[in-house]
Design an enzyme around this catalytic site. Structure first.
Site, PDB file in Angstrom:
ATOM      1  N   CYS A  92     -31.947  78.249  50.130  1.00 12.16           N
ATOM      2  CA  CYS A  92     -31.531  77.029  49.461  1.00 12.16           C
ATOM      3  C   CYS A  92     -31.042  77.332  48.040  1.00 12.16           C
ATOM      4  CB  CYS A  92     -32.700  76.064  49.376  1.00 12.16           C
ATOM      5  SG  CYS A  92     -33.497  75.796  50.959  1.00 12.16           S
ATOM      6  N   ARG A 127     -24.986  81.813  50.048  1.00 11.14           N
ATOM      7  CA  ARG A 127     -26.294  82.102  50.629  1.00 11.14           C
ATOM      8  C   ARG A 127     -26.489  81.400  51.956  1.00 11.14           C
ATOM      9  NH1 ARG A 127     -30.482  82.344  46.556  1.00 11.14           N
ATOM     10  NH2 ARG A 127     -29.629  83.498  44.835  1.00 11.14           N
ATOM     11  N   TRP A 185     -31.171  75.022  53.449  1.00 10.37           N
ATOM     12  CA  TRP A 185     -31.126  75.876  54.639  1.00 10.37           C
ATOM     13  C   TRP A 185     -32.394  75.540  55.388  1.00 10.37           C
ATOM     14  CZ3 TRP A 185     -27.784  78.474  57.301  1.00 10.37           C
ATOM     15  CH2 TRP A 185     -28.150  79.562  58.076  1.00 10.37           C
ATOM     16  N   ASN A 234     -37.054  74.376  46.389  1.00  6.99           N
ATOM     17  CA  ASN A 234     -36.930  75.616  47.170  1.00  6.99           C
ATOM     18  C   ASN A 234     -38.325  76.156  47.385  1.00  6.99           C
ATOM     19  OD1 ASN A 234     -34.188  75.544  47.080  1.00  6.99           O
ATOM     20  ND2 ASN A 234     -33.933  77.303  45.730  1.00  6.99           N
ATOM     21  N   GLY A 235     -38.569  76.777  48.510  1.00  2.00           N
ATOM     22  CA  GLY A 235     -39.892  77.362  48.758  1.00  2.00           C
ATOM     23  C   GLY A 235     -40.568  76.635  49.907  1.00  2.00           C
ATOM     24  N   GLU A 280     -29.407 103.910  55.888  1.00  5.47           N
ATOM     25  CA  GLU A 280     -28.626 102.864  55.228  1.00  5.47           C
ATOM     26  C   GLU A 280     -27.334 102.587  56.008  1.00  5.47           C
ATOM     27  OE1 GLU A 280     -29.168 100.669  53.118  1.00  5.47           O
ATOM     28  OE2 GLU A 280     -27.245 100.092  52.250  1.00  5.47           O
ATOM     29  N   LYS A 288     -26.319  98.955  57.491  1.00 11.72           N
ATOM     30  CA  LYS A 288     -25.065  98.248  57.188  1.00 11.72           C
ATOM     31  C   LYS A 288     -24.402  97.781  58.469  1.00 11.72           C
ATOM     32  CE  LYS A 288     -25.590  97.803  54.046  1.00 11.72           C
ATOM     33  NZ  LYS A 288     -26.403  97.685  52.973  1.00 11.72           N
ATOM     34  N   GLU A 291     -26.349  94.906  60.114  1.00  5.29           N
ATOM     35  CA  GLU A 291     -26.303  93.651  59.348  1.00  5.29           C
ATOM     36  C   GLU A 291     -24.990  92.913  59.525  1.00  5.29           C
ATOM     37  OE1 GLU A 291     -28.748  93.774  55.231  1.00  5.29           O
ATOM     38  OE2 GLU A 291     -27.210  95.298  55.400  1.00  5.29           O
ATOM     39  N   HIS A 317     -36.786 114.225  70.534  1.00  6.19           N
ATOM     40  CA  HIS A 317     -38.143 113.718  70.806  1.00  6.19           C
ATOM     41  C   HIS A 317     -38.107 112.289  71.349  1.00  6.19           C
ATOM     42  CE1 HIS A 317     -39.854 117.299  69.124  1.00  6.19           C
ATOM     43  NE2 HIS A 317     -39.193 117.127  67.999  1.00  6.19           N
ATOM     44  N   LYS A 326     -29.421  86.800  50.980  1.00  2.00           N
ATOM     45  CA  LYS A 326     -29.234  87.790  49.921  1.00  2.00           C
ATOM     46  C   LYS A 326     -30.538  88.077  49.207  1.00  2.00           C
ATOM     47  CE  LYS A 326     -26.776  90.454  47.248  1.00  2.00           C
ATOM     48  NZ  LYS A 326     -26.571  91.780  47.893  1.00  2.00           N
TER      49      LYS A 326
HETATM   50  C1  G6P Z   1     -32.413  91.119  51.733  1.00  2.00           C
HETATM   51  C2  G6P Z   1     -30.948  91.504  51.648  1.00  2.00           C
HETATM   52  C3  G6P Z   1     -30.814  93.024  51.629  1.00  2.00           C
HETATM   53  C4  G6P Z   1     -31.647  93.607  50.518  1.00  2.00           C
HETATM   54  C5  G6P Z   1     -33.110  93.167  50.606  1.00  2.00           C
HETATM   55  C6  G6P Z   1     -33.896  93.541  49.363  1.00  2.00           C
HETATM   56  O1  G6P Z   1     -32.919  91.441  52.978  1.00  2.00           O
HETATM   57  O2  G6P Z   1     -30.234  90.987  52.736  1.00  2.00           O
HETATM   58  O3  G6P Z   1     -29.447  93.372  51.435  1.00  2.00           O
HETATM   59  O4  G6P Z   1     -31.560  95.009  50.568  1.00  2.00           O
HETATM   60  O5  G6P Z   1     -33.188  91.746  50.715  1.00  2.00           O
HETATM   61  O6  G6P Z   1     -33.371  92.827  48.282  1.00  2.00           O
HETATM   62  P1  G6P Z   1     -33.481  93.258  46.778  1.00  2.00           P
HETATM   63  O7  G6P Z   1     -32.773  92.176  46.031  1.00  2.00           O
HETATM   64  O8  G6P Z   1     -34.943  93.329  46.447  1.00  2.00           O
HETATM   65  O9  G6P Z   1     -32.843  94.591  46.645  1.00  2.00           O
END
Ligand code: G6P
Length: 606
Positions: free
Chosen positions: A2, A27, A73, A99-100, A480, A484, A487, A503, A601
């Site tokens: 939100c 977001r 959201w 929010n929360g 990573e 990516k 995601e 393994h 995010k």
């Molecule tokens: C969310 C985002 C990721 C990010 C993670 C940690 O899951 O989608 O892209 O790596 O949070 O976020 P931060 O802001 O703590 O790096």
């Protein structure tokens, strides 16, 4: 997640609130609404759908200040008009946006209903409006404080009252709220992104704080009514930094911003006289460094993977045992905090709940935590005992790209700093400084070869599964890279240490399961080559990401070459093609690149 905005001042708040909400729209949200306080009381307009739907509903007579707004959201209750924020109490004298999560909402709702109240929504948030209205405190801030005393859960909360229509009362617990200081006007939001168009001066509320915000300024208090002192931070980014410009997606823009982002991470930090670096934000004396026996890095998602890479850098350059762990796991296992361990929290947003909770856990037990954080002044940055800002600039796309890369560079700086106090000689210091300085231009060169990678991505987007493998510092890069791809393209991708293939995962390798292998031309090249042979024998297509080594010819379907750095820094460059691969796969598959389904995010809830 939100979004929250608020404005109090001489201007009509509607365009300001809508502009702020628009800025937070990336977001994701499913409904939106505004409440404004005026002489004739409070007016609320809200709707399921997008901000354009809200704008259509507003009409010319809906204007004024103070104003609060929200993009929702859905968590508790369907996305519909009733559940959209702002919520009013029954008399329409109190409006809130929240929010929360209010964890004891069900019990509070029952209590309200037992006393005759009718609630209009299925949300947990609505109880707040009813409870505040029922308070007999003498002013709005007092009423909010009283109610928060019985609330369990998390909140970023904005409240308007028809009885005090000159202010917004704000509260925070676990969900970010920032005040923007203007010239005889004030702004409030859940993220500075919503404010930077109007002001660069911001004040971050802390957990357990309330604020009474009026056009001429603000006062803050703890939940038990003690006044608090606040520091004003300068935001160095204007509204333009949040624009997509000519790029179709923020992710693409942010990948292309990496040469400048890395330059900023290095700026002013290299001390060529002593072949070392200066890090102003960390208060670690040489004696502290010598007394450090271990380094423990904590983060979530890409922050955690950057931490794994950082641990390799620290161990190899500074020769201090280092490892990384997901912040969530760390905090739940009642960790032993050692006085000679240095803890490092990694976070782009500086607001991730689990990482913040890990920081609190360490501090509560007397440990020392540094932050490697991108957002200046964010909660984690403030909660740590100093740290290093990554300076990647605003990152809007949900998936992290430039912050990940700049975090690796920041770890390289820290490793060099610690290493030069310990056993790393000036020659190695110089070698790494030269390599770091070359990174921006080397990244730019990788980006120039994008068309080729886009073509490769289109071909590989037709597979449903992929493995990513790497050895030693290539393994975090593989993790990573897989993250990516998952995601943004929604393709199934798993990363393994290269030697682990045999393994288990090898059972799944076939002509339908490609593997992206991180194969730099380093001392592990031959070992990696035998991994490629294992894959080849099972007809698994291979994309090798390395240094264009001729020994790879004939073994892999595709080879991506990046410029060579020093072996410790190779992962910085090897990660860039993986970002482009994920991006172009997602584009080829028509995915919502910047707002992948089900992801946010900034995860400010548990
Ligand atoms: C969310 C985002 C990721 C990010 C993670 C940690 O899951 O989608 O892209 O790596 O949070 O976020 P931060 O802001 O703590 O790096």
């Amino acid at each position: 997640m939100c979004g929250i905005v608020g404005y109090v001042g001489p201007r009509d708040g509607v365009p300001i609130a809508l502009g702020g909400l628009q800025r937070l729209a990336y977001r994701g949200y499913d409904s939106a609404g505004l409440a404004v306080a005026g002489r004739s009381g409070l007016k609320v307009i809200k709707t399921r759908g997008k901000l354009v739907d809200l704008e259509r509903k507003l009409g010319a007579r809906f204007k004024g200040s103070p104003i609060i707004g929200h993009t929702r959201w859905a968590t508790h209750g369907q996305p519909n008009d009733d559940n959209a924020h702002p919520h009013l109490d029954e008399s329409g004298r109190i409006a809130i946006v929240h929010n929360g999560i209010i964890e004891n909402a069900a019990a509070l709702r029952e209590r309200l209903q037992a006393s005759g109240a009718t609630l209009a929504s299925q949300t947990d948030s609505e109880v707040l409006a009813h409870l505040i209205a029922a308070s007999d405190a003498s002013d709005l801030e007092g009423a909010v404080r009283e109610v928060l005393g019985v609330v369990e859960g998390t909140y970023g909360l904005l409240v308007l009252s028809a009885d005090q229509p000159d202010r917004i009362v704000v509260a925070r617990m676990g969900s970010p709220v920032v005040l923007g200081v203007g010239d005889r006007e004030m702004f409030v939001a859940s993220d500075v992104a919503a404010l930077v168009r109007y002001t660069q001066r911001v004040v971050y509320l802390d957990d357990g704080e309330t604020a009474s915000v009026q056009a001429r300024g603000f006062q803050t208090h703890t939940l038990d009514a003690h006044p608090t002192e606040k520091e004003t931070f300068a935001v160095h980014w204007g509204g333009d930094a949040y624009e997509r410009g000519s790029y179709e997606h923020y992710m693409h823009k942010e990948i292309h911003e990496q040469p400048q982002a890395v330059e900023r991470a290095l700026r002013g930090r290299i001390d060529a006289r002593f072949d070392t670096v200066q890090l102003g934000g960390i208060d670690l004396s040489a004696r502290d460094v010598l007394g450090t026996r271990r380094i423990k890095i904590l983060g979530c998602g890409s922050g955690y993977y950057a931490g794994l890479s950082g641990a390799h850098l620290i161990e190899s350059l500074a020769r201090v045992p280092a490892d990384a762990e997901p912040a969530s796991e760390f905090r739940y296992r009642n960790p032993v905090i050692e006085p000679d361990t240095l803890y490092i929290a990694v976070s782009q947003s500086g607001e991730t709940f689990d990482t913040l909770a890990a920081v609190h856990e360490i501090k509560r037990k007397g440990g020392r935590v540094l932050g490697i954080v991108n957002v200046v002044g964010s909660t984690i940055a403030r909660a740590c005992d100093g740290g290093i800002y990554v300076h990647a600039g605003p990152e809007v796309s949900v998936t992290s790209t430039k912050t990940f890369t700049s975090t690796l560079v920041t770890f390289a700086l820290l490793s060099l700093h610690i290493g030069r106090i310990r056993d790393l000689g000036p020659r190695d210091g110089r070698r790494l400084i030269d390599a770091m300085r070359a990174l921006p231009e080397q990244i730019a060169r990788i980006l120039e070869a994008e068309a080729e990678l886009a073509d490769l991505a289109r071909r590989y987007s037709e597979y449903e599964h992929a493995f990513f493998v790497g050895r030693a510092n290539g393994y975090p890069a593989a993790l990573e890279g897989a993250q990516k791809l998952k995601e943004v393209s929604y393709l199934h991708a798993e990363a393994y240490p290269a030697a682990e293939l045999k393994h288990g995962p090898l059972a799944l390798v076939s002509s339908q399961t490609p593997t992206v292998a991180i194969v730099p031309s380093d001392h592990l090249f031959d070992k990696n080559l035998s991994t490629l042979h294992e894959l080849r024998a099972r007809k698994g297509p291979i994309v090798a990401v390395g240094h264009g080594d001729p020994r790879l010819e004939g073994i892999c379907e595709d080879a991506i070459g990046v410029p060579r750095s020093e072996p410790e820094l190779d992962p910085v460059l090897l990660g860039i093609p993986l970002q482009l691969l994920a991006y172009h796969c997602a584009v080829a598959l028509g995915r919502d690149v910047d707002q992948p389904r089900n992801l946010a995010k900034s995860v400010t809830v548990e």
